[in-house]
Design a protein around this motif. Structure first.
Motif, mmCIF file in Angstrom:
data_model
loop_
_atom_site.group_PDB
_atom_site.id
_atom_site.type_symbol
_atom_site.label_atom_id
_atom_site.label_comp_id
_atom_site.label_asym_id
_atom_site.label_seq_id
_atom_site.Cartn_x
_atom_site.Cartn_y
_atom_site.Cartn_z
ATOM 1 N N MET A 1 -7.964 -9.971 -33.398
ATOM 2 C CA MET A 1 -8.588 -11.280 -33.493
ATOM 3 C C MET A 1 -10.056 -11.174 -33.092
ATOM 4 S SD MET A 1 -5.948 -14.246 -32.249
ATOM 5 C CE MET A 1 -5.292 -13.521 -30.766
ATOM 6 N N PRO A 2 -10.913 -11.903 -33.781
ATOM 7 C CA PRO A 2 -12.336 -11.889 -33.448
ATOM 8 C C PRO A 2 -12.591 -12.433 -32.038
ATOM 9 C CG PRO A 2 -11.992 -12.805 -35.636
ATOM 10 C CD PRO A 2 -10.643 -12.671 -34.992
ATOM 11 N N LYS A 3 -13.556 -11.844 -31.373
ATOM 12 C CA LYS A 3 -13.952 -12.300 -30.045
ATOM 13 C C LYS A 3 -15.187 -13.177 -30.167
ATOM 14 C CE LYS A 3 -11.941 -8.604 -27.419
ATOM 15 N NZ LYS A 3 -12.105 -7.545 -26.443
ATOM 16 N N ILE A 4 -15.173 -14.270 -29.427
ATOM 17 C CA ILE A 4 -16.307 -15.195 -29.382
ATOM 18 C C ILE A 4 -16.693 -15.364 -27.930
ATOM 19 C CG2 ILE A 4 -17.098 -17.542 -29.874
ATOM 20 C CD1 ILE A 4 -14.870 -17.628 -32.050
ATOM 21 N N THR A 5 -17.982 -15.312 -27.655
ATOM 22 C CA THR A 5 -18.469 -15.520 -26.300
ATOM 23 C C THR A 5 -19.185 -16.849 -26.233
ATOM 24 O OG1 THR A 5 -18.684 -13.146 -25.933
ATOM 25 C CG2 THR A 5 -19.903 -14.605 -24.438
ATOM 26 N N PHE A 6 -18.705 -17.715 -25.352
ATOM 27 C CA PHE A 6 -19.321 -19.004 -25.071
ATOM 28 C C PHE A 6 -20.092 -18.849 -23.777
ATOM 29 C CE2 PHE A 6 -15.584 -19.883 -27.571
ATOM 30 C CZ PHE A 6 -15.948 -20.934 -28.389
ATOM 31 N N ILE A 7 -21.357 -19.226 -23.783
ATOM 32 C CA ILE A 7 -22.157 -19.175 -22.566
ATOM 33 C C ILE A 7 -22.427 -20.607 -22.153
ATOM 34 C CG2 ILE A 7 -24.309 -18.394 -21.506
ATOM 35 C CD1 ILE A 7 -24.296 -16.128 -23.645
ATOM 36 N N ASP A 8 -21.922 -20.964 -20.962
ATOM 37 C CA ASP A 8 -22.074 -22.350 -20.524
ATOM 38 C C ASP A 8 -23.484 -22.608 -20.012
ATOM 39 O OD1 ASP A 8 -22.159 -21.561 -17.782
ATOM 40 O OD2 ASP A 8 -20.009 -21.887 -17.542
ATOM 41 N N ALA A 9 -23.777 -23.848 -19.679
ATOM 42 C CA ALA A 9 -25.126 -24.252 -19.277
ATOM 43 C C ALA A 9 -25.589 -23.550 -18.008
ATOM 44 C CB ALA A 9 -25.186 -25.762 -19.094
ATOM 45 N N ALA A 10 -24.652 -23.077 -17.186
ATOM 46 C CA ALA A 10 -25.003 -22.353 -15.955
ATOM 47 C C ALA A 10 -25.225 -20.871 -16.223
ATOM 48 C CB ALA A 10 -23.909 -22.546 -14.913
ATOM 49 N N GLY A 11 -24.971 -20.430 -17.463
ATOM 50 C CA GLY A 11 -25.169 -19.030 -17.813
ATOM 51 C C GLY A 11 -23.933 -18.160 -17.698
ATOM 52 N N THR A 12 -22.787 -18.764 -17.392
ATOM 53 C CA THR A 12 -21.541 -18.011 -17.276
ATOM 54 C C THR A 12 -20.940 -17.783 -18.656
ATOM 55 O OG1 THR A 12 -21.121 -19.026 -15.130
ATOM 56 C CG2 THR A 12 -19.240 -17.988 -16.212
ATOM 57 N N ALA A 13 -20.574 -16.537 -18.927
ATOM 58 C CA ALA A 13 -19.986 -16.173 -20.212
ATOM 59 C C ALA A 13 -18.468 -16.325 -20.163
ATOM 60 C CB ALA A 13 -20.359 -14.749 -20.580
ATOM 61 N N HIS A 14 -17.919 -16.881 -21.231
ATOM 62 C CA HIS A 14 -16.472 -17.044 -21.386
ATOM 63 C C HIS A 14 -16.099 -16.386 -22.711
ATOM 64 C CE1 HIS A 14 -16.516 -20.162 -18.217
ATOM 65 N NE2 HIS A 14 -17.682 -20.472 -18.752
#
Length: 106
Positions: A1-14
């Protein structure tokens, strides 16, 4: 499955895995990514799944269609790389996609 990285407003990567054929928003919701509210459930009827697509991925995610553009009018701090994550279909070509989540949703 493709990986997606979400970076929140505080700079934390999910980093999450998303199913091909689903949407970027669905991948966020299924994996509990904070900051993606998705109040309309992906019907392109709100702006609560607004993201900024990393510049390197703009061509692969494509341009927003007219309906999405109209909904982006309700988002906060719209930029040239703004998209509604419910309108980005996950494909194998999006493996590694990086999106940033704005401080505030529409």
């Amino acid at each position: 499955m493709p990986k997606i990285t979400f970076i929140d407003a505080a700079g934390t990567a999910h980093a999450v895995e998303a199913e091909v054929g689903s949407t970027v928003m669905e991948g966020a919701i299924k994996n509990g990514v904070p900051g993606i509210e998705a109040e309309c459930g992906g019907a392109c009827a709100c702006a609560t799944c607004h993201v900024y697509v990393d510049e390197a991925w703009l061509e692969r995610t494509g341009e927003p269609v007219a309906m999405e553009q109209d909904m982006l009018d309700f988002a906060f701090d719209v930029r040239s790389n703004s998209r509604l994550s419910c309108q980005i279909k996950v494909t194998d070509e999006l493996d590694g996609l990086v999106v940033n989540i704005p401080e505030q949703q529409g």
